[in-house]
Design an enzyme around this catalytic site. Structure first.
Site: not given
Ligand code: PRP
Length: 189
Positions: A58, A114-120
């Site tokens: 989302k 994507e909104d955010i790249v965290d762990s990838g």
């Molecule tokens: C979050 C965010 C990214 C992802 C990034 O999604 O929106 O899609 O995690 O994290 P990563 O790089 O560590 O994989 P989430 O699974 O929380 O779902 P959401 O988009 O519904 O909030």
């Protein structure tokens, strides 16, 4: 007549339901300016072809809706839903598609938003799945990039901002499904 109304401080924002915000990382104006720039960059990068903007739900829903209105060429929009947690509480390390785009992907120029790249982890898995659909091109546009991902197999061609390694909410990003509707991005205490 000049308005004397002052902006409401974040501490008094009723959308936060009393939750303390450490700081506003990206305010509304900063986001709008950068999203407009990204729209221009994307418009210039796709001179021909069938562009399909794929939003990952989302988190990307607000970013995507602002972004596509800044892309000045024909395009189509579809969405992906991925689940990254096996039992909803503990990370299983796997990412599965729980909604598959209805649109044909073969031969299209796909831009995954994507909104955010965290762990990838999410991008690594989704890009592998999407590549199998034989698009003409496949690129990533991420609003935020924490630059902490190890083993990221696919780098984002378009990035809004490098993001601090803090818990960020707003503009689509949530904490337990709350705060997605904030028009700015803030870090929680
Ligand atoms: C979050 C965010 C990214 C992802 C990034 O999604 O929106 O899609 O995690 O994290 P990563 O790089 O560590 O994989 P989430 O699974 O929380 O779902 P959401 O988009 O519904 O909030």
């Amino acid at each position: 007549m000049t308005s004397t109304i002052k902006p409401v401080g974040v501490k008094a924002d009723p959308r936060l339901s009393g939750r303390a915000v450490k700081r506003v990382a990206f305010d509304e104006g900063t986001l709008a300016t950068r999203v407009a720039e990204l729209g221009r960059e994307i418009t210039a990068a796709y001179l021909d072809g069938d562009l399909l903007v794929l939003g990952l739900l989302k988190g990307s829903f607000i970013f995507l809706s602002d972004l596509v209105r800044q892309i000045n060429r024909p395009l189509q929009v579809d969405f992906l839903v991925a689940s990254s947690y096996g039992d909803g509480t503990v990370s299983s390390g796997t990412v599965n598609l729980v909604y598959d785009p209805e649109t044909e992907l073969e031969g299209k120029d796909i831009l995954l938003v994507e909104d955010i790249v965290d762990s990838g982890r999410t991008l690594n898995r989704l890009m592998t799945i999407l590549k199998e659909r034989k698009p003409r091109s496949l690129e990533i546009c991420a609003l935020l990039h924490k630059r902490i991902a190890e083993g990221l197999k696919f780098e984002a061609k378009f990035v809004g901002f490098d993001a601090p390694n803090e818990f960020l909410v707003g503009y689509g990003l949530d904490h337990a499904e709350n705060f997605r509707h904030l028009p700015y991005i803030a870090s929680l205490q």
